[in-house]
Write a protein that holds these residues in place. Structure first.
Motif, mmCIF file in Angstrom:
data_model
loop_
_atom_site.group_PDB
_atom_site.id
_atom_site.type_symbol
_atom_site.label_atom_id
_atom_site.label_comp_id
_atom_site.label_asym_id
_atom_site.label_seq_id
_atom_site.Cartn_x
_atom_site.Cartn_y
_atom_site.Cartn_z
ATOM 1 N N VAL A 115 15.453 -9.250 -1.231
ATOM 2 C CA VAL A 115 15.401 -8.062 -1.898
ATOM 3 C C VAL A 115 14.071 -7.639 -2.816
ATOM 4 C CG1 VAL A 115 16.848 -8.823 -3.976
ATOM 5 C CG2 VAL A 115 16.961 -6.467 -3.175
ATOM 6 N N CYS A 116 13.812 -6.348 -2.482
ATOM 7 C CA CYS A 116 12.529 -6.139 -3.519
ATOM 8 C C CYS A 116 13.102 -4.742 -4.158
ATOM 9 C CB CYS A 116 11.294 -5.786 -2.378
ATOM 10 S SG CYS A 116 10.696 -6.974 -1.426
ATOM 11 N N LEU A 117 12.769 -4.958 -5.413
ATOM 12 C CA LEU A 117 12.918 -4.065 -6.654
ATOM 13 C C LEU A 117 11.508 -3.491 -7.038
ATOM 14 C CD1 LEU A 117 15.300 -6.196 -8.199
ATOM 15 C CD2 LEU A 117 16.183 -4.180 -7.540
ATOM 16 N N PRO A 118 11.380 -2.112 -7.104
ATOM 17 C CA PRO A 118 10.226 -1.401 -7.525
ATOM 18 C C PRO A 118 10.118 -1.763 -8.889
ATOM 19 C CG PRO A 118 12.059 0.392 -7.365
ATOM 20 C CD PRO A 118 12.612 -1.001 -6.958
ATOM 21 N N LEU A 119 8.802 -2.124 -9.174
ATOM 22 C CA LEU A 119 8.430 -2.101 -10.821
ATOM 23 C C LEU A 119 8.374 -0.548 -11.237
ATOM 24 C CD1 LEU A 119 7.745 -5.163 -10.302
ATOM 25 C CD2 LEU A 119 5.693 -4.831 -11.443
ATOM 26 N N LEU A 120 8.886 -0.585 -12.771
ATOM 27 C CA LEU A 120 9.038 0.490 -13.168
ATOM 28 C C LEU A 120 7.686 1.176 -14.156
ATOM 29 C CD1 LEU A 120 12.654 0.025 -14.284
ATOM 30 C CD2 LEU A 120 11.893 1.554 -12.256
ATOM 31 N N PRO A 121 7.419 2.186 -14.392
ATOM 32 C CA PRO A 121 6.186 2.393 -15.030
ATOM 33 C C PRO A 121 6.530 2.050 -16.551
ATOM 34 C CG PRO A 121 7.018 4.505 -13.941
ATOM 35 C CD PRO A 121 7.951 3.476 -13.755
ATOM 36 N N THR A 122 5.352 1.799 -17.077
ATOM 37 C CA THR A 122 5.307 0.964 -18.562
ATOM 38 C C THR A 122 6.120 1.904 -19.483
ATOM 39 O OG1 THR A 122 3.197 0.437 -18.174
ATOM 40 C CG2 THR A 122 3.807 0.105 -20.268
ATOM 41 N N PRO A 170 0.725 -1.226 0.153
ATOM 42 C CA PRO A 170 0.135 -0.163 -0.271
ATOM 43 C C PRO A 170 0.814 1.197 0.069
ATOM 44 C CG PRO A 170 -0.731 -1.455 1.678
ATOM 45 C CD PRO A 170 0.446 -2.242 1.059
ATOM 46 N N ASP A 171 0.612 2.145 -0.761
ATOM 47 C CA ASP A 171 1.248 3.667 -0.872
ATOM 48 C C ASP A 171 2.504 3.540 -1.761
ATOM 49 O OD1 ASP A 171 -0.869 4.689 0.508
ATOM 50 O OD2 ASP A 171 0.122 4.282 2.567
ATOM 51 N N SER A 172 2.952 2.333 -1.816
ATOM 52 C CA SER A 172 4.356 2.431 -2.698
ATOM 53 C C SER A 172 4.484 1.364 -3.859
ATOM 54 C CB SER A 172 5.533 1.914 -1.765
ATOM 55 O OG SER A 172 5.488 0.626 -1.449
ATOM 56 N N GLY A 173 3.322 0.910 -4.135
ATOM 57 C CA GLY A 173 3.061 0.162 -5.486
ATOM 58 C C GLY A 173 3.611 -1.101 -5.411
ATOM 59 N N PRO A 174 3.674 -1.719 -6.906
ATOM 60 C CA PRO A 174 4.058 -3.151 -6.792
ATOM 61 C C PRO A 174 5.558 -3.228 -6.745
ATOM 62 C CG PRO A 174 3.400 -2.405 -8.826
ATOM 63 C CD PRO A 174 3.423 -1.267 -8.047
ATOM 64 N N TRP A 175 6.246 -4.261 -6.041
ATOM 65 C CA TRP A 175 7.599 -4.591 -5.860
ATOM 66 C C TRP A 175 7.852 -6.107 -6.262
ATOM 67 C CZ3 TRP A 175 11.245 -1.251 -3.348
ATOM 68 C CH2 TRP A 175 10.577 -0.110 -2.839
ATOM 69 N N LEU A 176 8.991 -6.228 -7.170
ATOM 70 C CA LEU A 176 9.596 -7.428 -7.324
ATOM 71 C C LEU A 176 10.372 -7.994 -6.288
ATOM 72 C CD1 LEU A 176 9.625 -9.899 -9.643
ATOM 73 C CD2 LEU A 176 11.902 -8.949 -10.216
ATOM 74 N N ALA A 193 20.586 -2.426 -7.612
ATOM 75 C CA ALA A 193 19.847 -2.200 -6.435
ATOM 76 C C ALA A 193 19.945 -0.806 -6.006
ATOM 77 C CB ALA A 193 20.390 -3.168 -5.206
ATOM 78 N N VAL A 194 21.120 -0.089 -6.037
ATOM 79 C CA VAL A 194 21.304 1.321 -5.784
ATOM 80 C C VAL A 194 20.713 2.048 -6.778
ATOM 81 C CG1 VAL A 194 22.882 3.165 -5.592
ATOM 82 C CG2 VAL A 194 23.514 0.816 -4.506
ATOM 83 N N THR A 195 20.677 1.588 -8.104
ATOM 84 C CA THR A 195 19.828 2.748 -9.084
ATOM 85 C C THR A 195 18.458 2.764 -8.942
ATOM 86 O OG1 THR A 195 21.735 2.034 -10.546
ATOM 87 C CG2 THR A 195 19.908 2.947 -11.353
ATOM 88 N N LEU A 196 17.970 1.739 -8.368
ATOM 89 C CA LEU A 196 16.578 1.566 -8.377
ATOM 90 C C LEU A 196 15.857 1.693 -7.049
ATOM 91 C CD1 LEU A 196 15.813 -1.692 -10.675
ATOM 92 C CD2 LEU A 196 15.849 0.897 -11.253
ATOM 93 N N ASP A 197 16.841 2.105 -5.928
ATOM 94 C CA ASP A 197 16.287 2.166 -4.644
ATOM 95 C C ASP A 197 15.937 0.723 -4.011
ATOM 96 O OD1 ASP A 197 17.053 4.547 -3.508
ATOM 97 O OD2 ASP A 197 15.317 5.734 -4.513
ATOM 98 N N ALA A 198 16.277 -0.213 -4.239
ATOM 99 C CA ALA A 198 15.596 -1.453 -3.578
ATOM 100 C C ALA A 198 15.717 -1.619 -2.245
ATOM 101 C CB ALA A 198 16.622 -2.628 -4.179
ATOM 102 N N ARG A 199 15.015 -2.508 -1.686
ATOM 103 C CA ARG A 199 14.909 -2.442 -0.105
ATOM 104 C C ARG A 199 15.484 -4.002 0.150
ATOM 105 N NH1 ARG A 199 12.967 1.911 1.796
ATOM 106 N NH2 ARG A 199 12.400 0.984 4.059
ATOM 107 N N LEU A 200 16.285 -4.056 1.256
ATOM 108 C CA LEU A 200 16.704 -5.258 1.601
ATOM 109 C C LEU A 200 16.147 -5.798 2.754
ATOM 110 C CD1 LEU A 200 19.097 -3.642 -0.058
ATOM 111 C CD2 LEU A 200 20.051 -6.004 -0.280
ATOM 112 N N LEU A 231 11.098 -3.450 -15.759
ATOM 113 C CA LEU A 231 11.979 -3.801 -14.678
ATOM 114 C C LEU A 231 12.619 -5.224 -15.302
ATOM 115 C CD1 LEU A 231 13.720 -3.954 -11.702
ATOM 116 C CD2 LEU A 231 11.311 -5.030 -10.965
ATOM 117 N N GLY A 232 11.701 -5.947 -15.578
ATOM 118 C CA GLY A 232 12.084 -7.369 -15.961
ATOM 119 C C GLY A 232 13.103 -7.444 -17.366
#
Lengths: 160, 295
Positions: free
Chosen positions: B175-182, B69-75, B134-141, B95-96
């Motif tokens: 590790v969770c990476l944010p999905l990117l807009p289409t 919620p509030d931060s969208g989908p993550w891989l 991970a750094v470029t996309l602001d991944a969360r670990l 992202l894929g």
């Protein structure tokens, strides 16, 4: 530690120290010296074998990790009656080896890749990427590339 | 050489792994893919007292899109997801696509068959592909230890060259990476001395477009400092503007501001700055073309 694994279709029980790499277990405990050790840090690929059908560096796995696994080495490549694998035939006919030290690794690498994707031989970039996995210091890469393509063609035409 | 002796534990559950790390007093190491750990053990650069092998732990192979919620989908990626898994797009969006492009720079197929994304993040090689992304996309670990858990951003997790905020009793579980807009164009480029070398420099780029202008720009560089870094000044120059050649050239020139690395036998400071500018320009051009190809 006691482990059991199937090597080239034969079930083996081994008692190995945890620090024994798969490569050393194959060579020293099983007498399968066809698997060669070059660099022992994953660069050269001479030690490539198949674990559960996937080509891996046997210097970068411990034998204890393979407990219950199926391992295939270059000794298990030819048919049980001794007929060479298509890759072995192709390597000979294309002169894809000179000193032969890297050959077992290239054979196991290519055999696994062709089994997973027989069309790889027709994908120049994919085949090139695959063959950069291993080192050949007799600089025979072009002949190796041709041999893998020939082996794939032999398989597709129903050759041995 | 051969590794020094160690005790071996093939763990079956996550609790067993965490228990072993807690009891190990810093001398227990996690064995996942082992493609860097065994190398260092073969060198005897590391001599752990115990290895806890996680390859038989169920539920460690997770690879799912999770909506927060509030931060969208993550891989979200578990500890036993091997590099090779990303060669086919694991997610249909940008992202894929970015993961599938970057993975080809990682070692070679036999190493990709064993090595894991989380292992690479925990190892934190200064020019490795996954830490750069991970750094470029602001991944969360996610890190778990015996008495609790914490989540860190990639920027807080990777603290230097081969250095992370992970304590010896902690296990990196996800590790969770944010999905990117289409409408995002992505690129990953490297400079390396031979096909089998580690990267000397790497650049990851993601440009999200809206109505012909860049709504969000992400540019991450590795090999320019002790750890991967975002080129934030360059990102700011692109945001809100059309990605013209001129805008890209200005951003590439600004990105060299992040270069802060000692000379090495292959590159002095001026060479590194020049190479960084060239690679950023190349990555941004590719990312721009990638948007055009999809829209």
């Amino acid at each position: 530690m006691n482990i059991s694994l199937t090597i080239n279709g034969e079930e083996r029980q081994l008692d190995v120290e945890p620090r024994r790499t798969l490569a050393d277990a194959l060579r020293d405990d099983c007498g399968l010296t066809g698997t060669h050790l070059g660099c022992e840090h994953g660069v050269c690929g001479a030690c490539t074998v198949q674990v559960d059908g996937t080509a891996v560096r046997s210097c970068l796995m411990f034998a204890v990790q393979c407990d219950g696994s199926t391992v295939r080495t270059v000794e298990g490549l030819a048919a049980p009656d001794g007929t060479p694998h298509p890759l072995q035939t192709a390597f000979a006919s294309e002169h894809a080896l000179q000193c032969g030290f890297c050959t077992p690794g290239f054979l196991m690498l290519a055999a696994a890749a062709l089994e997973e994707n027989p069309a790889l031989a027709d994908d120049p970039d994919g085949l090139r990427e695959l063959l950069t996995s291993n080192l050949c210091r007799c600089t025979g890469y072009e002949a190796i590339r041709l041999a893998v393509r020939l082996a794939a063609a032999m398989r597709n035409t129903g050759g041995t | 050489m051969k590794p020094a002796p160690f005790e071996y534990l093939a763990a079956r559950t996550c609790d067993e792994v965490i228990g072993a790390l807690a009891a190990g007093e810093g001398e227990t190491r996690v064995l996942a893919g082992g493609q860097s750990l065994l190398l260092e053990m073969n060198y005897r650069a590391v001599r752990p007292v115990q290895l806890v092998d996680i390859n038989r732990v169920r539920d460690f192979g997770g690879l799912d899109v999770v909506t927060v919620p509030d931060s969208g989908p993550w891989l979200c990626v578990g500890p036993l997801v091997r590099h090779g898994r990303f060669e086919q797009q694991v997610e249909a969006g940008p992202l894929g696509r970015l993961l599938a492009r970057a993975v080809h720079f990682i070692a070679h197929p036999p190493v990709r068959a064993r090595g894991t994304m989380l292992g690479s993040l925990a190892y934190a090689h200064p020019t490795a592909e996954w830490p750069t992304l991970a750094v470029t996309l602001d991944a969360r670990l996610d890190l778990v230890h015996e008495h609790g858990a914490r989540t860190l951003s990639a920027d807080d997790f990777i603290t230097g060259s081969f250095a992370t905020a992970r304590r010896p009793d902690e296990l990196l579980t996800r590790v969770c990476l944010p999905l990117l807009p289409t409408a995002t164009g992505v690129a990953f480029v490297e400079h390396r001395r031979t096909a089998a070398s580690f990267a000397q420099l790497a650049v990851a780029a993601a440009l999200s477009a809206q109505d012909g202008v860049v709504a969000d720009a992400r540019i991450g560089l590795a090999g320019t400092a002790a750890r991967p870094t975002r080129a934030r000044a360059a990102e700011a120059l692109l945001t809100g503007r059309a990605p013209t050649d001129e805008a890209i050239n200005r951003a590439a020139a600004a990105s060299v501001g992040v270069v802060d690395a000692p000379d090495d036998p292959h590159a002095g400071d001026s060479y590194r700055r020049h190479a960084a500018e060239v690679l950023v320009r190349r990555a941004l051009m590719q990312a721009r073309d990638d948007i055009a190809e999809r829209t």
